[in-house]
Design a protein around this motif. Structure first.
Motif, mmCIF file in Angstrom:
data_model
loop_
_atom_site.group_PDB
_atom_site.id
_atom_site.type_symbol
_atom_site.label_atom_id
_atom_site.label_comp_id
_atom_site.label_asym_id
_atom_site.label_seq_id
_atom_site.Cartn_x
_atom_site.Cartn_y
_atom_site.Cartn_z
ATOM 1 N N LEU A 69 24.894 88.454 -22.868
ATOM 2 C CA LEU A 69 24.145 88.716 -21.378
ATOM 3 C C LEU A 69 24.729 87.927 -20.397
ATOM 4 C CD1 LEU A 69 23.029 90.153 -19.771
ATOM 5 C CD2 LEU A 69 20.881 89.587 -20.327
ATOM 6 N N MET A 70 24.544 86.281 -20.561
ATOM 7 C CA MET A 70 24.820 85.006 -20.144
ATOM 8 C C MET A 70 27.055 85.482 -19.481
ATOM 9 S SD MET A 70 22.872 81.932 -21.230
ATOM 10 C CE MET A 70 23.911 81.030 -20.709
ATOM 11 N N ILE A 71 27.995 85.981 -20.963
ATOM 12 C CA ILE A 71 29.166 85.964 -20.736
ATOM 13 C C ILE A 71 29.640 87.109 -20.261
ATOM 14 C CG2 ILE A 71 30.973 86.466 -22.091
ATOM 15 C CD1 ILE A 71 30.405 83.647 -22.532
ATOM 16 N N MET A 72 28.709 88.555 -20.078
ATOM 17 C CA MET A 72 29.237 89.201 -19.116
ATOM 18 C C MET A 72 28.278 89.095 -17.886
ATOM 19 S SD MET A 72 27.631 92.595 -21.222
ATOM 20 C CE MET A 72 27.934 93.709 -19.622
ATOM 21 N N THR A 73 27.413 88.424 -17.009
ATOM 22 C CA THR A 73 27.504 88.042 -15.857
ATOM 23 C C THR A 73 28.395 87.230 -15.008
ATOM 24 O OG1 THR A 73 25.216 88.194 -16.536
ATOM 25 C CG2 THR A 73 26.001 86.871 -14.751
ATOM 26 N N GLY A 74 28.823 85.941 -16.195
ATOM 27 C CA GLY A 74 30.087 85.075 -15.690
ATOM 28 C C GLY A 74 30.817 86.293 -15.499
ATOM 29 N N LEU A 75 31.894 86.840 -16.169
ATOM 30 C CA LEU A 75 32.671 87.580 -16.215
ATOM 31 C C LEU A 75 32.766 88.100 -14.750
ATOM 32 C CD1 LEU A 75 33.235 88.256 -19.934
ATOM 33 C CD2 LEU A 75 34.799 87.123 -18.791
ATOM 34 N N LEU A 76 31.753 88.720 -14.379
ATOM 35 C CA LEU A 76 31.186 89.696 -13.181
ATOM 36 C C LEU A 76 31.752 88.858 -12.098
ATOM 37 C CD1 LEU A 76 30.789 92.312 -11.444
ATOM 38 C CD2 LEU A 76 28.713 91.674 -11.819
ATOM 39 N N ILE A 77 30.932 87.389 -12.569
ATOM 40 C CA ILE A 77 31.498 87.185 -10.817
ATOM 41 C C ILE A 77 32.738 86.682 -10.618
ATOM 42 C CG2 ILE A 77 31.209 84.135 -10.410
ATOM 43 C CD1 ILE A 77 28.438 84.380 -11.817
ATOM 44 N N ALA A 78 33.552 86.366 -12.378
ATOM 45 C CA ALA A 78 34.578 86.156 -12.001
ATOM 46 C C ALA A 78 36.403 87.146 -11.987
ATOM 47 C CB ALA A 78 35.515 85.428 -13.647
ATOM 48 N N GLY A 79 35.518 88.319 -11.841
ATOM 49 C CA GLY A 79 36.203 88.939 -11.810
ATOM 50 C C GLY A 79 35.475 89.903 -10.402
ATOM 51 N N LEU A 80 35.027 89.376 -10.106
ATOM 52 C CA LEU A 80 34.704 89.499 -8.143
ATOM 53 C C LEU A 80 35.432 88.705 -7.629
ATOM 54 C CD1 LEU A 80 31.020 89.793 -8.142
ATOM 55 C CD2 LEU A 80 32.532 91.224 -6.970
ATOM 56 N N THR A 81 35.813 87.180 -7.784
ATOM 57 C CA THR A 81 36.838 85.916 -7.560
ATOM 58 C C THR A 81 37.793 85.973 -7.668
ATOM 59 O OG1 THR A 81 36.086 84.536 -9.683
ATOM 60 C CG2 THR A 81 34.973 84.175 -7.787
ATOM 61 N N GLN A 82 38.636 87.420 -8.769
ATOM 62 C CA GLN A 82 40.022 87.208 -9.062
ATOM 63 C C GLN A 82 40.347 88.403 -8.817
ATOM 64 O OE1 GLN A 82 39.698 84.492 -12.646
ATOM 65 N NE2 GLN A 82 41.955 86.001 -12.609
ATOM 66 N N PHE A 83 39.212 89.402 -8.639
ATOM 67 C CA PHE A 83 40.023 90.914 -8.145
ATOM 68 C C PHE A 83 39.014 91.590 -7.084
ATOM 69 C CE2 PHE A 83 40.147 90.532 -13.056
ATOM 70 C CZ PHE A 83 41.617 90.845 -13.353
ATOM 71 N N GLY A 84 37.956 91.188 -7.313
ATOM 72 C CA GLY A 84 37.107 92.079 -5.948
ATOM 73 C C GLY A 84 37.333 93.247 -6.062
ATOM 74 N N GLY A 85 36.797 93.659 -5.291
ATOM 75 C CA GLY A 85 36.214 95.481 -5.676
ATOM 76 C C GLY A 85 35.696 96.522 -7.218
ATOM 77 N N ALA A 86 35.964 97.510 -7.599
ATOM 78 C CA ALA A 86 35.958 97.971 -8.419
ATOM 79 C C ALA A 86 37.049 97.246 -9.496
ATOM 80 C CB ALA A 86 36.296 99.119 -8.481
ATOM 81 N N ALA A 87 37.508 96.628 -9.061
ATOM 82 C CA ALA A 87 38.493 96.362 -10.911
ATOM 83 C C ALA A 87 37.713 95.038 -11.021
ATOM 84 C CB ALA A 87 39.272 95.583 -10.239
ATOM 85 N N ALA A 88 36.668 94.423 -10.536
ATOM 86 C CA ALA A 88 36.235 93.624 -10.541
ATOM 87 C C ALA A 88 34.890 93.573 -11.451
ATOM 88 C CB ALA A 88 34.728 92.764 -9.737
ATOM 89 N N LEU A 89 34.681 95.257 -11.972
ATOM 90 C CA LEU A 89 33.313 95.005 -13.276
ATOM 91 C C LEU A 89 34.667 95.427 -14.795
ATOM 92 C CD1 LEU A 89 32.362 98.641 -11.832
ATOM 93 C CD2 LEU A 89 31.318 96.024 -11.978
ATOM 94 N N LEU A 90 35.791 94.816 -14.313
ATOM 95 C CA LEU A 90 36.655 95.517 -15.924
ATOM 96 C C LEU A 90 36.395 94.171 -16.823
ATOM 97 C CD1 LEU A 90 38.888 96.819 -17.184
ATOM 98 C CD2 LEU A 90 40.829 95.420 -15.524
ATOM 99 N N PRO A 91 36.646 93.065 -16.539
ATOM 100 C CA PRO A 91 36.233 91.419 -17.360
ATOM 101 C C PRO A 91 35.163 92.396 -18.290
ATOM 102 C CG PRO A 91 36.695 90.887 -15.183
ATOM 103 C CD PRO A 91 36.622 92.105 -15.121
ATOM 104 N N PRO A 92 33.825 91.938 -17.310
ATOM 105 C CA PRO A 92 32.681 92.607 -17.850
ATOM 106 C C PRO A 92 31.884 93.464 -19.343
ATOM 107 C CG PRO A 92 32.417 93.247 -15.891
ATOM 108 C CD PRO A 92 33.512 92.769 -16.053
ATOM 109 N N LEU A 93 33.447 95.039 -18.570
ATOM 110 C CA LEU A 93 33.307 96.545 -19.721
ATOM 111 C C LEU A 93 34.270 95.981 -20.040
ATOM 112 C CD1 LEU A 93 33.837 98.918 -16.455
ATOM 113 C CD2 LEU A 93 31.188 98.151 -17.909
ATOM 114 N N VAL A 94 35.500 94.704 -20.626
ATOM 115 C CA VAL A 94 35.743 94.840 -21.939
ATOM 116 C C VAL A 94 35.397 93.771 -22.314
ATOM 117 C CG1 VAL A 94 38.248 93.728 -22.113
ATOM 118 C CG2 VAL A 94 38.346 95.059 -20.518
#
Length: 320
Positions: free
Chosen positions: A226-251
């Motif tokens: 759960l901590m990794i998914m939260t961190g990846l969501l943050i990383a997705g927000l900073t690198q991709f933005g928008g709906a693409a931010a959900l891609l890293p935690p979903l992967v």
């Protein structure tokens, strides 16, 4: 009533003495995992003191390396707080177009994560290593951990011999936990490798560090992923933005679900499985009692006592 009062007294004592008991327990858990290696080295003629010293050095090196590897990742996340907050503000602005009354909530969020607040938050948060070295009594906890781990591995045969009838059960419980964590370690290495490759393919920065973090935190069931998914969501927000931010935690979620449903059962088997609710409550209780150390040692302690107290589990392991 006496049993209830005794339980409350024990929990209170463990909580109040956490600065001493937590490093001792952490060292004992690691000692249970690495002590069978000392037994094998002793059988091939290696003196016990040398094997204990070597295992202490290797264990301490692995722990320090884990902190050094994770520290840049956490520091990078802290540095990205302003960008994260800007992305959150854009999401709030988009939602306000569809939800009536969201403007008030948006103003509250903007006041909370405004630029001034972001600067203050960024400057106020130290790095992980700074926090560790500045923590009160951290040096004494390190000494307690090192001393307990070394002397437990060194004198384990004498300690278990003094247990009398429980000697064989203690060795059996240690062997079961050792085998379990050897298998889980292999699984987590594979999980970390696959995570690093997958995140690198979708363009996440520091994918290797994310893979290391995923492998390490997967030892803490449920909370670690759960901590990794939260961190990846943050990383997705900073690198991709928008709906693409959900891609890293979903992967990562897909990788973690595949590991939990297929890989781990194949490697570990059904032998040491514990009810998931019991595991989750144990981890939460350990986190409340001793913080991150409690979350790490909760499952090993649960497994050790489970094998020690369950004759059926012990007999099945003895026959393998």
């Amino acid at each position: 009533m006496l049993a209830i009062l005794t339980g409350i007294a024990i929990i209170t004592a463990l909580y109040l003495a956490r600065s001493i008991v937590a490093p001792i327990t952490f060292a004992l858990v690691l000692g249970v995992v690495v002590a069978p290696l000392a037994d094998k080295l002793e059988k091939v003629g290696c003196p016990r003191v040398i094997s204990a010293s070597s295992l202490l050095f290797v264990t301490s090196t692995v722990i320090v390396a884990a902190f050094l590897l994770l520290e840049p990742l956490l520091s990078a996340l802290v540095e990205q707080l302003p960008a994260i907050k800007r992305e959150l503000r854009s999401w709030v602005a988009a939602m306000s177009e569809f939800i009536r009354g969201i403007e008030t909530l948006g103003r509250e969020i903007e006041e909370t994560v405004g630029a001034d607040g972001a600067a203050e938050t960024e400057s106020a948060l130290p790095s992980v290593m700074d926090a560790l070295w500045l923590a009160p009594n951290f040096g004494s906890k390190i000494l307690i951990f090192i001393g307990t781990l070394f002397f437990f591995v060194l004198t384990r045969p004498e300690l278990y011999a003094a247990a009398g009838p429980l000697k064989e059960r203690l060795y059996l419980a240690d062997r079961a936990v050792y085998r379990y964590f050897a298998a889980v370690t292999l699984v987590n290495i594979g999980l970390g490798t696959v995570t690093a490759v997958a995140l690198g393919l979708i363009g996440i920065n520091d994918a290797v560090i994310w893979g290391v973090a995923a492998g390490l935190l997967n030892f803490v069931l449920y909370l670690g992923p759960l901590m990794i998914m939260t961190g990846l969501l943050i990383a997705g927000l900073t690198q991709f933005g928008g709906a693409a931010a959900l891609l890293p935690p979903l992967v990562f979620l897909a990788i973690n679900l595949s590991e939990a449903q297929f890989v781990t059962p194949a490697f570990v088997g059904q032998r040491l499985q514990v009810n998931p609710l019991v595991v989750f409550i144990a981890i939460i209780f350990g986190l409340w009692l001793w913080g991150p150390v409690g979350a790490i040692v909760a499952l090993p302690i649960l497994l050790w006592f489970g094998v020690l107290m369950n004759p059926k589990v012990m007999s099945s392991i003895e026959n393998t």
